[in-house]
Scaffold this motif. Structure first.
Motif, short mmCIF file in Angstrom:
data_model
loop_
_atom_site.label_atom_id
_atom_site.label_comp_id
_atom_site.label_asym_id
_atom_site.label_seq_id
_atom_site.Cartn_x
_atom_site.Cartn_y
_atom_site.Cartn_z
N GLU A 29 -48.82 -30.36 29.80
CA GLU A 29 -48.35 -29.45 30.85
C GLU A 29 -47.23 -30.09 31.67
OE1 GLU A 29 -49.93 -27.03 34.79
OE2 GLU A 29 -51.40 -27.80 33.35
N SER A 30 -47.46 -31.30 32.15
CA SER A 30 -46.43 -31.99 32.93
C SER A 30 -45.21 -32.32 32.08
CB SER A 30 -46.98 -33.28 33.54
OG SER A 30 -47.89 -32.98 34.56
N TYR A 31 -45.44 -32.70 30.83
CA TYR A 31 -44.31 -33.04 29.97
C TYR A 31 -43.46 -31.80 29.67
CZ TYR A 31 -41.49 -35.79 26.85
OH TYR A 31 -40.42 -36.44 26.28
N GLY A 32 -44.08 -30.66 29.58
CA GLY A 32 -43.34 -29.41 29.41
C GLY A 32 -42.40 -29.14 30.57
N LYS A 33 -42.87 -29.43 31.80
CA LYS A 33 -42.01 -29.27 32.98
C LYS A 33 -40.84 -30.25 32.92
CE LYS A 33 -45.83 -27.65 35.82
NZ LYS A 33 -46.74 -27.97 36.92
N TYR A 34 -41.14 -31.49 32.53
CA TYR A 34 -40.08 -32.48 32.36
C TYR A 34 -39.04 -31.98 31.35
CZ TYR A 34 -37.69 -36.15 29.86
OH TYR A 34 -36.72 -36.87 29.22
N ALA A 35 -39.50 -31.53 30.19
CA ALA A 35 -38.60 -31.13 29.11
C ALA A 35 -37.66 -30.01 29.56
CB ALA A 35 -39.40 -30.71 27.88
#
Length: 108
Positions: A29-35
């Motif tokens: 979830e957090s990595y999706g926001k980063y991406a």
């Protein structure tokens, strides 16, 4: 506009810059926001994704399941993108969301 000598390849053209990143996502979830935020920063600096999230065959060293290669028009632009406020904002989401090996390299 005169190119920086370190930005000129041996054939006389401008030298591209590349982000080469190996990633192991630990919080999707957090990595999706980063991406999402990182993609906008990359676009703002003239970058384009060459490889995005593809698996690889690791012949030596530690294996990382996700790989990313981003090409920029110059090494200076690759560095500027990484140091930009927009990318720094994106990094806030990546810090606890993935293990990464991140390199910025000159092309030729």
């Amino acid at each position: 506009l005169v190119p920086n000598p370190s930005e000129v390849n041996t054939r006389g053209g401008n030298m591209a810059g590349y982000w080469v990143v190996k990633v192991r996502v630990t919080n999707a979830e957090s990595y999706g926001k980063y991406a999402k935020l990182a993609a906008a920063a990359v676009a703002d600096h003239g970058g384009r994704f060459i490889v995005r999230g593809q698996p690889s065959v690791t012949k030596e060293g530690e294996d990382f399941p996700r790989n990313v290669v981003v090409e920029f028009p110059s090494h200076d632009q690759a560095l500027a993108c990484y140091d930009s406020p927009a990318y720094k904002e994106a990094l806030e989401f990546a810090e606890d969301a993935a293990e990464r090996i991140f390199s910025i390299v000159n092309g030729d």
